[in-house]
Design a protein around this motif. Structure first.
Motif, short mmCIF file in Angstrom:
data_model
loop_
_atom_site.label_atom_id
_atom_site.label_comp_id
_atom_site.label_asym_id
_atom_site.label_seq_id
_atom_site.Cartn_x
_atom_site.Cartn_y
_atom_site.Cartn_z
N LEU A 79 0.82 -1.21 0.00
CA LEU A 79 0.00 0.00 0.00
C LEU A 79 0.86 1.26 0.00
O LEU A 79 0.40 2.32 -0.43
CB LEU A 79 -0.92 -0.01 1.22
CG LEU A 79 -1.95 1.10 1.33
CD1 LEU A 79 -2.92 1.05 0.15
CD2 LEU A 79 -2.70 1.00 2.63
N ALA A 80 2.09 1.16 0.43
CA ALA A 80 2.97 2.33 0.52
C ALA A 80 3.26 2.93 -0.86
O ALA A 80 3.38 4.15 -0.98
CB ALA A 80 4.28 1.96 1.20
N GLY A 81 3.34 2.12 -1.89
CA GLY A 81 3.61 2.63 -3.24
C GLY A 81 2.52 3.56 -3.74
O GLY A 81 2.79 4.71 -4.11
N ILE A 87 0.29 9.18 -4.46
CA ILE A 87 -0.78 10.12 -4.16
C ILE A 87 -0.22 11.34 -3.43
O ILE A 87 -0.58 12.48 -3.73
CB ILE A 87 -1.89 9.44 -3.33
CG1 ILE A 87 -2.65 8.44 -4.20
CG2 ILE A 87 -2.84 10.46 -2.74
CD1 ILE A 87 -3.61 7.56 -3.43
N LEU A 88 0.67 11.11 -2.47
CA LEU A 88 1.29 12.22 -1.75
C LEU A 88 2.09 13.11 -2.69
O LEU A 88 2.01 14.35 -2.61
CB LEU A 88 2.19 11.69 -0.62
CG LEU A 88 2.93 12.75 0.18
CD1 LEU A 88 1.95 13.61 0.96
CD2 LEU A 88 3.92 12.11 1.11
N LEU A 89 2.83 12.51 -3.60
CA LEU A 89 3.58 13.30 -4.57
C LEU A 89 2.65 14.09 -5.48
O LEU A 89 2.93 15.25 -5.82
CB LEU A 89 4.50 12.39 -5.40
CG LEU A 89 5.44 13.09 -6.36
CD1 LEU A 89 6.35 14.06 -5.63
CD2 LEU A 89 6.25 12.07 -7.13
N GLY A 121 2.84 16.32 -13.91
CA GLY A 121 3.27 15.42 -12.83
C GLY A 121 2.11 14.95 -11.98
O GLY A 121 2.07 13.79 -11.55
N VAL A 122 1.15 15.83 -11.74
CA VAL A 122 -0.04 15.46 -10.97
C VAL A 122 -0.82 14.39 -11.72
O VAL A 122 -1.19 13.35 -11.16
CB VAL A 122 -0.93 16.69 -10.69
CG1 VAL A 122 -2.26 16.26 -10.09
CG2 VAL A 122 -0.24 17.67 -9.78
N VAL A 123 -1.06 14.63 -13.00
CA VAL A 123 -1.82 13.68 -13.81
C VAL A 123 -1.09 12.34 -13.90
O VAL A 123 -1.69 11.27 -13.76
CB VAL A 123 -2.10 14.26 -15.21
CG1 VAL A 123 -2.71 13.23 -16.13
CG2 VAL A 123 -2.99 15.48 -15.09
N LEU A 130 2.69 18.12 -5.89
CA LEU A 130 2.81 18.74 -7.20
C LEU A 130 1.59 19.62 -7.52
O LEU A 130 1.73 20.66 -8.17
CB LEU A 130 2.98 17.67 -8.28
CG LEU A 130 4.35 16.99 -8.31
CD1 LEU A 130 4.33 15.82 -9.28
CD2 LEU A 130 5.44 17.97 -8.68
N CYS A 131 0.42 19.21 -7.04
CA CYS A 131 -0.78 20.02 -7.24
C CYS A 131 -0.64 21.36 -6.51
O CYS A 131 -1.01 22.41 -7.04
CB CYS A 131 -2.00 19.26 -6.76
SG CYS A 131 -3.56 20.09 -7.12
N ALA A 132 -0.11 21.32 -5.29
CA ALA A 132 0.11 22.57 -4.54
C ALA A 132 1.12 23.45 -5.26
O ALA A 132 0.93 24.67 -5.36
CB ALA A 132 0.58 22.25 -3.13
#
Length: 103
Positions: free
Chosen positions: A23-25, A30-32, A51-53, A36-38
């Motif tokens: 699950l960590a992958g 998702i965290l990245l 990068g978000v997409v 990137l969205c921010a």
């Protein structure tokens, strides 16, 4: 790729640990994507949006419940709820990106 890693066999605790590693992958991608969205919101650099997409696509693909992917193994185990919420978050973020991209 998590399926190909050698994992020690034995007990429920080992199975939980193995599923947490799988699950960590998707959670890391998702965290990245969130980071990137921010960055994209503040700087409007198109590469950050790409990068978000890309990261959301990778997370969505790995959370699919197809046998060679992590989602199939996690979906049967202890962290099933986490995988559900991660997939829900990916779907919501993907929809938001689609809606914002249309307008």
């Amino acid at each position: 790729l998590g399926v190909l890693l050698p994992v020690p066999v034995g007990g429920e605790a080992e199975e939980r640990r193995r599923q947490l590693v799988l699950l960590a992958g998707p959670l890391a991608t998702i965290l990245l994507a969130v980071l990137l969205c921010a960055l994209y919101m503040f700087s409007r650099v198109p590469l950050f949006r790409f990068g978000v997409v890309l990261n959301l696509g990778l997370a969505a693909a790995s959370l699919l419940s197809l046998p060679p992917l992590e989602g199939a193994i996690i979906g049967k185990g202890y962290y099933r709820r986490w995988a559900f919420w991660a997939a829900t978050f990916v779907a919501i973020m993907s929809t938001l990106i689609l809606v914002v991209g249309l307008f």
